[in-house]
Design a protein around this motif. Structure first.
Motif: not given
Length: 360
Positions: A320-340
């Motif tokens: 139930g806890g939340e954690i903030r993450v800040q990855p580089a955008e260049a690492h993704f060919s397709q951006l993650p979406a809520p629920g992934d």
């Protein structure tokens, strides 16, 4: 150039304690920033250094001389204000020369200093312009030139870039740092903008609730915060309250929601009860299934914010806890979406451990 010593300074306004026993030594030629949230006492402290306010206790020394009882014009300081404070009816050259006229500097010497000061801020040839004919960045540079023209021992900056747009502010940060290094003058900046302080400063003093929380180089404050206040104010921080068991920390809850149920390890020795901090950019993000013994967990993406070179994600942990993450955008060919579905991991060396009493 001169050093600045703030020795046990306290200031009370009616029932409000604005500063409580603050002591700082600013070295000769250093760029030092006073950083903190609104109401922390940083502007009050700058005004005490300048002589616009008197401390209830303590003293201020400039160049080894006690100036606590001296008025501002006898302290050999230059001051740059947030709103520039240029005289609208005077030309650029006359604005820069104003302090020299007050000090009865000769006409020829005034002209030499005005020319030199405008050259230092790259405004040669604009001495005859009026303030309204200048951009915001140029007006700010005129204010800096006026402060430098009197050849002060110390330069005081009161949030001088806060009225500029984001792009111009960044440009002026670069120019201000280059100018300070070129001139070599002892400089004290007041700001609530942590990025500005981290970019410009040799050292930073963090103020909170009228007290000095920590002094250090920018990297040291970020990587080795002295307490929870500093950890949360300088950069972003994921916080876990944890107890040590068999060399690992068991996370009991989280700063947003209870029940994180993580096994965490840290490079620092385990104590019975601690507050653990992990910076969002140190968390590794993957969409591929992984197994974790410590410092990792399956999670689900809750929020996604595109920030150019990086993404700002909020992920929900199984408990139930939340954690903030800040990855580089260049690492993704397709951006993650809520629920992934996602998998998060970080190194033991990236876990900052603070005593349990910092939990409050």
């Amino acid at each position: 150039m001169s050093s600045v010593v703030i020795d046990g300074v306290a200031r009370q306004f009616d029932n409000h304690r604005a500063l409580n026993d603050v002591s700082i030594t600013i070295e000769q030629g250093e760029f030092f920033s006073l950083l903190g949230p609104s109401g922390c006492g940083k502007t009050t402290l700058l005004n005490i250094i300048a002589g616009f306010l008197s401390p209830n206790n303590g003293r201020v020394l400039i160049g080894g001389k006690d100036v606590t009882a001296l008025p501002p014009y006898q302290r050999h300081i230059g001051m740059v204000f947030q709103n520039y404070a240029l005289f609208p009816h005077l030309s650029v050259g006359d604005n820069v020369a104003f302090g020299l006229k007050v000090r009865k500097v000769s006409r020829s010497e005034r002209q030499r200093r005005v020319t030199e000061a405008l050259k230092q801020v790259r405004l040669e040839g604009l001495a005859q312009r009026m303030p309204h004919q200048l951009s915001g960045g140029q007006q700010q540079r005129v204010a800096i030139a006026r402060a430098l023209a009197i050849e002060p021992q110390v330069l005081l900056l009161d949030e001088p870039l806060s009225n500029l747009d984001a792009r111009l502010r960044k440009e002026m940060q670069d120019e201000l740092r280059a100018l300070q290094q070129r001139v070599g003058i002892t400089t004290v900046l007041v700001t609530h903008d942590q990025e500005e302080a981290l970019t410009l400063s040799d050292r930073i003093g963090i103020l909170g609730q009228g007290e000095l929380q920590q002094i250090g180089a920018p990297a040291a404050l970020y990587r080795q915060p002295a307490n929870r206040f500093v950890a949360e104010f300088v950069g972003q921080a994921n916080l876990f309250h944890a107890s040590a068991h068999n060399g690992l920390y068991q996370a009991r809850d989280h700063f947003v929601a209870a029940g994180s149920a993580l096994q965490l390890s840290a490079a620092q020795p385990a104590s019975a009860s601690s507050l653990l901090i992990v910076r969002p950019e140190r968390v590794q993000f993957s969409s591929e299934p992984q197994q974790f013994t410590s410092n990792g967990s399956a999670a689900s993406v809750k929020e996604v914010s595109f920030a150019g070179a990086t993404l700002r994600l909020v992920c929900q942990l199984p408990g139930g806890g939340e954690i903030r993450v800040q990855p580089a955008e260049a690492h993704f060919s397709q951006l993650p979406a809520p629920g992934d579905r996602c998998y998060l991991h970080w190194q033991a060396a990236d876990v900052i451990v603070l005593p349990a009493q910092e939990r409050a």
